[in-house]
Design an enzyme around this catalytic site. Structure first.
Site, PDB file in Angstrom:
ATOM      1  N   ASP A  37       0.863  -1.176   0.000  1.00 33.20           N
ATOM      2  CA  ASP A  37       0.000   0.000   0.000  1.00 33.20           C
ATOM      3  C   ASP A  37       0.903   1.230   0.000  1.00 33.20           C
ATOM      4  OD1 ASP A  37      -2.578   1.455   0.311  1.00 33.20           O
ATOM      5  OD2 ASP A  37      -1.676   2.054   2.218  1.00 33.20           O
ATOM      6  N   GLU A 116      -1.311  -1.415  -6.002  1.00 34.11           N
ATOM      7  CA  GLU A 116      -2.508  -0.763  -6.522  1.00 34.11           C
ATOM      8  C   GLU A 116      -2.231  -0.102  -7.873  1.00 34.11           C
ATOM      9  OE1 GLU A 116      -5.133   1.023  -2.996  1.00 34.11           O
ATOM     10  OE2 GLU A 116      -3.030   1.582  -2.850  1.00 34.11           O
ATOM     11  N   ASP A 198      -3.392   1.655   6.747  1.00 34.24           N
ATOM     12  CA  ASP A 198      -2.560   1.264   5.598  1.00 34.24           C
ATOM     13  C   ASP A 198      -2.266  -0.235   5.588  1.00 34.24           C
ATOM     14  OD1 ASP A 198      -2.544   3.934   4.907  1.00 34.24           O
ATOM     15  OD2 ASP A 198      -0.614   4.350   5.846  1.00 34.24           O
TER      16      ASP A 198
END
Length: 225
Positions: A37, A116, A198
């Protein structure tokens, strides 16, 4: 060697070689995997809980930059301009050095990495919290590019996942846990799972990547995730 480019920036000279490398590295069996992340409080949090500090090189040099820019706006001297470009170059090199080392470490240490698929330009344009400068400083796109070419050398599987819901969903039970950007913790009212915001996102990213790889590359998915 396909091309050779010679470039000068101020008093610095660079030789850039573009090469064809005819080496095929087979994908490693996936025994150790992680989800990443990317953020601003920490540069990255991994699904195993490791937190990687955000060095914030631009912010650390901000006062010095403003001082030099103020001098240059008054006089436009070549000497001050050279100081300004030199400091910008230093910040760029610091950031690249940090990201090269981190991407190499991740590529070497893991067999699969999920991250991501961030739309960074859109994030900068649509950001309502005035974090554009901090997003530029983090330079996530550059880091992902470095990671992608390094995993080609190690045989590590690297996969992008849809970021939608990775922060808001509970990684333990899948329940929706809405939270504003200011909320840095995750506590699920349904299953009671607690961790940082997170880390919860990194766990969701890891799960999504694992599912995608198991569907696409079952022959290398030997891990127990």
């Amino acid at each position: 060697i396909k091309t050779c480019t010679i470039k000068k920036e101020e008093n610095h000279w660079y030789v850039i070689l573009a090469c064809d490398v005819n080496i095929t590295v087979p994908k490693k069996p996936i025994r150790k995997s992680t989800g990443i992340d990317l953020g601003l409080t920490n540069f990255a949090v991994l699904s195993d809980g490791e937190e990687i500090e955000n060095p914030k090189y631009l912010k650390k040099s901000e006062a010095k930059l403003k001082e030099i820019q103020s001098k240059y706006s008054k006089g436009k001297s070549k000497k001050v301009k050279k100081q300004l470009t030199g400091l910008h170059r230093k910040i760029t090199n610091q950031r690249k050095d940090f990201q090269h080392k981190l991407s190499r470490q991740l590529a070497n240490n893991y067999d699969m990495i999920s991250y991501e698929d961030l739309k960074i330009k859109q994030m900068i344009q649509d950001n309502e919290y005035h974090l554009q400068k901090h997003i530029y400083d983090a330079c996530w796109g550059q880091f992902i590019s470095m990671l992608l070419y390094k995993v080609e050398e190690t045989g590590t599987t690297c996969i992008a996942v849809n970021p939608q819901g990775t922060t808001q969903l509970c990684s333990n039970c899948g329940s929706n846990v809405p939270k504003d950007l200011s909320v840095r913790s995750h506590k699920c009212a349904v299953c009671g799972f607690e961790t940082t915001r997170d880390h919860n996102a990194a766990l969701n990213i890891h799960k999504l990547g694992t599912n995608l790889v198991n569907q696409a590359l079952p022959e290398i998915s030997e891990a127990t995730f």
